[in-house]
Scaffold this motif. Sequence first.
Motif, PDB file in Angstrom:
ATOM      1  N   VAL A 129       0.841  -1.203   0.000  1.00  0.00           N
ATOM      2  CA  VAL A 129       0.000   0.000   0.000  1.00  0.00           C
ATOM      3  C   VAL A 129       0.873   1.248   0.000  1.00  0.00           C
ATOM      4  O   VAL A 129       0.629   2.205  -0.757  1.00  0.00           O
ATOM      5  CB  VAL A 129      -0.950  -0.001   1.223  1.00  0.00           C
ATOM      6  N   GLY A 130       1.914   1.260   0.841  1.00  0.00           N
ATOM      7  CA  GLY A 130       2.834   2.392   0.860  1.00  0.00           C
ATOM      8  C   GLY A 130       3.504   2.608  -0.482  1.00  0.00           C
ATOM      9  O   GLY A 130       3.616   3.747  -0.968  1.00  0.00           O
ATOM     10  N   ASP A 131       3.932   1.520  -1.109  1.00  0.00           N
ATOM     11  CA  ASP A 131       4.592   1.628  -2.420  1.00  0.00           C
ATOM     12  C   ASP A 131       3.682   2.285  -3.455  1.00  0.00           C
ATOM     13  O   ASP A 131       4.107   3.165  -4.214  1.00  0.00           O
ATOM     14  CB  ASP A 131       4.993   0.241  -2.924  1.00  0.00           C
ATOM     15  N   TYR A 132       2.414   1.865  -3.473  1.00  0.00           N
ATOM     16  CA  TYR A 132       1.521   2.370  -4.525  1.00  0.00           C
ATOM     17  C   TYR A 132       1.046   3.790  -4.246  1.00  0.00           C
ATOM     18  O   TYR A 132       0.779   4.543  -5.187  1.00  0.00           O
ATOM     19  CB  TYR A 132       0.373   1.382  -4.763  1.00  0.00           C
ATOM     20  N   TRP A 133       0.976   4.190  -2.977  1.00  0.00           N
ATOM     21  CA  TRP A 133       0.755   5.612  -2.686  1.00  0.00           C
ATOM     22  C   TRP A 133       1.973   6.418  -3.117  1.00  0.00           C
ATOM     23  O   TRP A 133       1.846   7.551  -3.590  1.00  0.00           O
ATOM     24  CB  TRP A 133       0.477   5.818  -1.199  1.00  0.00           C
ATOM     25  N   ARG A 134       3.172   5.833  -2.965  1.00  0.00           N
ATOM     26  CA  ARG A 134       4.396   6.527  -3.400  1.00  0.00           C
ATOM     27  C   ARG A 134       4.389   6.724  -4.910  1.00  0.00           C
ATOM     28  O   ARG A 134       4.755   7.806  -5.406  1.00  0.00           O
ATOM     29  CB  ARG A 134       5.630   5.727  -2.967  1.00  0.00           C
ATOM     30  N   TYR A 135       3.959   5.710  -5.646  1.00  0.00           N
ATOM     31  CA  TYR A 135       3.904   5.846  -7.101  1.00  0.00           C
ATOM     32  C   TYR A 135       2.914   6.951  -7.504  1.00  0.00           C
ATOM     33  O   TYR A 135       3.167   7.708  -8.450  1.00  0.00           O
ATOM     34  CB  TYR A 135       3.480   4.527  -7.758  1.00  0.00           C
ATOM     35  N   LEU A 136       1.801   7.043  -6.782  1.00  0.00           N
ATOM     36  CA  LEU A 136       0.842   8.117  -7.047  1.00  0.00           C
ATOM     37  C   LEU A 136       1.457   9.478  -6.749  1.00  0.00           C
ATOM     38  O   LEU A 136       1.299  10.428  -7.527  1.00  0.00           O
ATOM     39  CB  LEU A 136      -0.416   7.921  -6.196  1.00  0.00           C
ATOM     40  N   ALA A 137       2.168   9.569  -5.629  1.00  0.00           N
ATOM     41  CA  ALA A 137       2.762  10.848  -5.219  1.00  0.00           C
ATOM     42  C   ALA A 137       3.842  11.319  -6.187  1.00  0.00           C
ATOM     43  O   ALA A 137       4.091  12.522  -6.305  1.00  0.00           O
ATOM     44  CB  ALA A 137       3.343  10.724  -3.815  1.00  0.00           C
ATOM     45  N   GLU A 138       4.474  10.382  -6.894  1.00  0.00           N
ATOM     46  CA  GLU A 138       5.529  10.758  -7.842  1.00  0.00           C
ATOM     47  C   GLU A 138       5.008  11.659  -8.955  1.00  0.00           C
ATOM     48  O   GLU A 138       5.728  12.524  -9.452  1.00  0.00           O
ATOM     49  CB  GLU A 138       6.132   9.495  -8.479  1.00  0.00           C
ATOM     50  N   PHE A 139       3.749  11.452  -9.352  1.00  0.00           N
ATOM     51  CA  PHE A 139       3.240  12.168 -10.523  1.00  0.00           C
ATOM     52  C   PHE A 139       2.062  13.097 -10.214  1.00  0.00           C
ATOM     53  O   PHE A 139       1.680  13.896 -11.067  1.00  0.00           O
ATOM     54  CB  PHE A 139       2.811  11.161 -11.604  1.00  0.00           C
ATOM     55  N   ALA A 140       1.495  12.984  -9.020  1.00  0.00           N
ATOM     56  CA  ALA A 140       0.351  13.838  -8.672  1.00  0.00           C
ATOM     57  C   ALA A 140       0.821  15.264  -8.393  1.00  0.00           C
ATOM     58  O   ALA A 140       2.013  15.537  -8.257  1.00  0.00           O
ATOM     59  CB  ALA A 140      -0.366  13.270  -7.452  1.00  0.00           C
ATOM     60  N   ALA A 141      -0.136  16.175  -8.309  1.00  0.00           N
ATOM     61  CA  ALA A 141       0.173  17.581  -8.019  1.00  0.00           C
ATOM     62  C   ALA A 141      -0.865  18.116  -7.038  1.00  0.00           C
ATOM     63  O   ALA A 141      -1.953  17.561  -6.883  1.00  0.00           O
ATOM     64  CB  ALA A 141       0.162  18.404  -9.308  1.00  0.00           C
ATOM     65  N   GLY A 142      -0.509  19.195  -6.360  1.00  0.00           N
ATOM     66  CA  GLY A 142      -1.458  19.886  -5.496  1.00  0.00           C
ATOM     67  C   GLY A 142      -1.965  19.028  -4.358  1.00  0.00           C
ATOM     68  O   GLY A 142      -1.209  18.294  -3.708  1.00  0.00           O
ATOM     69  N   ASP A 143      -3.278  19.117  -4.112  1.00  0.00           N
ATOM     70  CA  ASP A 143      -3.895  18.388  -3.003  1.00  0.00           C
ATOM     71  C   ASP A 143      -3.765  16.877  -3.165  1.00  0.00           C
ATOM     72  O   ASP A 143      -3.610  16.151  -2.174  1.00  0.00           O
ATOM     73  CB  ASP A 143      -5.378  18.763  -2.879  1.00  0.00           C
ATOM     74  N   ALA A 144      -3.829  16.404  -4.410  1.00  0.00           N
ATOM     75  CA  ALA A 144      -3.719  14.960  -4.661  1.00  0.00           C
ATOM     76  C   ALA A 144      -2.340  14.455  -4.258  1.00  0.00           C
ATOM     77  O   ALA A 144      -2.213  13.365  -3.679  1.00  0.00           O
ATOM     78  CB  ALA A 144      -3.980  14.654  -6.134  1.00  0.00           C
ATOM     79  N   LYS A 145      -1.319  15.243  -4.537  1.00  0.00           N
ATOM     80  CA  LYS A 145       0.041  14.851  -4.154  1.00  0.00           C
ATOM     81  C   LYS A 145       0.193  14.859  -2.637  1.00  0.00           C
ATOM     82  O   LYS A 145       0.766  13.918  -2.055  1.00  0.00           O
ATOM     83  CB  LYS A 145       1.063  15.805  -4.770  1.00  0.00           C
ATOM     84  N   ALA A 146      -0.330  15.899  -1.992  1.00  0.00           N
ATOM     85  CA  ALA A 146      -0.240  15.997  -0.535  1.00  0.00           C
ATOM     86  C   ALA A 146      -0.945  14.819   0.135  1.00  0.00           C
ATOM     87  O   ALA A 146      -0.441  14.233   1.099  1.00  0.00           O
ATOM     88  CB  ALA A 146      -0.840  17.316  -0.054  1.00  0.00           C
ATOM     89  N   SER A 147      -2.120  14.462  -0.385  1.00  0.00           N
ATOM     90  CA  SER A 147      -2.883  13.348   0.167  1.00  0.00           C
ATOM     91  C   SER A 147      -2.144  12.026  -0.020  1.00  0.00           C
ATOM     92  O   SER A 147      -2.091  11.192   0.892  1.00  0.00           O
ATOM     93  CB  SER A 147      -4.259  13.282  -0.498  1.00  0.00           C
ATOM     94  N   ALA A 148      -1.564  11.831  -1.210  1.00  0.00           N
ATOM     95  CA  ALA A 148      -0.818  10.602  -1.493  1.00  0.00           C
ATOM     96  C   ALA A 148       0.401  10.489  -0.595  1.00  0.00           C
ATOM     97  O   ALA A 148       0.713   9.401  -0.085  1.00  0.00           O
ATOM     98  CB  ALA A 148      -0.409  10.562  -2.960  1.00  0.00           C
ATOM     99  N   LYS A 149       1.095  11.602  -0.366  1.00  0.00           N
ATOM    100  CA  LYS A 149       2.269  11.600   0.515  1.00  0.00           C
ATOM    101  C   LYS A 149       1.880  11.221   1.942  1.00  0.00           C
ATOM    102  O   LYS A 149       2.553  10.411   2.594  1.00  0.00           O
ATOM    103  CB  LYS A 149       2.949  12.976   0.491  1.00  0.00           C
ATOM    104  N   THR A 150       0.788  11.798   2.433  1.00  0.00           N
ATOM    105  CA  THR A 150       0.326  11.501   3.793  1.00  0.00           C
ATOM    106  C   THR A 150      -0.041  10.028   3.930  1.00  0.00           C
ATOM    107  O   THR A 150       0.332   9.360   4.907  1.00  0.00           O
ATOM    108  CB  THR A 150      -0.887  12.380   4.150  1.00  0.00           C
ATOM    109  N   SER A 151      -0.778   9.503   2.951  1.00  0.00           N
ATOM    110  CA  SER A 151      -1.207   8.100   2.992  1.00  0.00           C
ATOM    111  C   SER A 151      -0.022   7.155   2.865  1.00  0.00           C
ATOM    112  O   SER A 151       0.021   6.100   3.509  1.00  0.00           O
ATOM    113  CB  SER A 151      -2.215   7.825   1.878  1.00  0.00           C
ATOM    114  N   CYS A 152       0.940   7.529   2.043  1.00  0.00           N
ATOM    115  CA  CYS A 152       2.141   6.719   1.847  1.00  0.00           C
ATOM    116  C   CYS A 152       2.920   6.602   3.144  1.00  0.00           C
ATOM    117  O   CYS A 152       3.257   5.494   3.591  1.00  0.00           O
ATOM    118  CB  CYS A 152       3.014   7.344   0.759  1.00  0.00           C
TER     119      CYS A 152
END
Length: 239
Positions: A129-152
């Motif tokens: 789960v952490g890995d796949y939130w990290r993959y999302l955070a690599e390319f997301a921006a704004g609030d989506a990136k912040a949320s992915a980083k927190t979840s990761c």
Amino acid sequence: DQIRNMAAPNREESLHTARLMETAERYDEMVDAIRNVAIAGQELNEEERHLFASAYKHVINARRSSAKMILGLEKKEGNADSVGKIKEFRDKVESELSYICHDLINVVEKNLLPLTSDNEVKVFYLKMVGDYWRYLAEFAAGDAKASAKTSCEAAYTKAMELAKSMAPTNSLRLGIALNLSVFYFEVVEDPDKACDTAQVAFDEGSDALATLDEASRRESSKIIALLRDNLMRWADAGL
């Protein structure tokens, strides 16, 4: 009930298909098949967990690689029309990447984690789960990136807590530390946290390597070497 049972995917058939698709290197179809196994309401055994992780890893790595190459092309391209077309394709690839990541996270959290009471299996799933939130955070921006980083970070941290009951040379425990340190360095851009996380895992793992048999030592040594290489690379970068 009979109609619902007939419509439900057959677990054994899906498992057989997943094995065939792995052999044929048809990983998108492999994901479809092993996903049916994962949502069938039965705990996965070791082989099935391997198939599940392998299928999703192949399809996500292909999209991550494409997204990174497209992003590089977009930065280099000077023609406005070409940039527009490249961006359109990048959006398509990143949309696929996002779908795959969210799909895996949902399946793990809703279907797999609740079925297991085994600590090491829980760690395996939380790391994923952490890995796949990290993959999302690599390319997301704004609030989506912040949320992915927190979840990761939350998933990795929980996995690390549970992994404390394992030996410091356990490859799964070392792998979480490796990936968390990379997350801190590349996504959070916090080199101090990255180095601290990697250094602790490297020191504890290295000190205990001599206690392992040859096969276990070989597996753990590979991850310890990656931790060492990252620490050296980050130090060479003036960090």
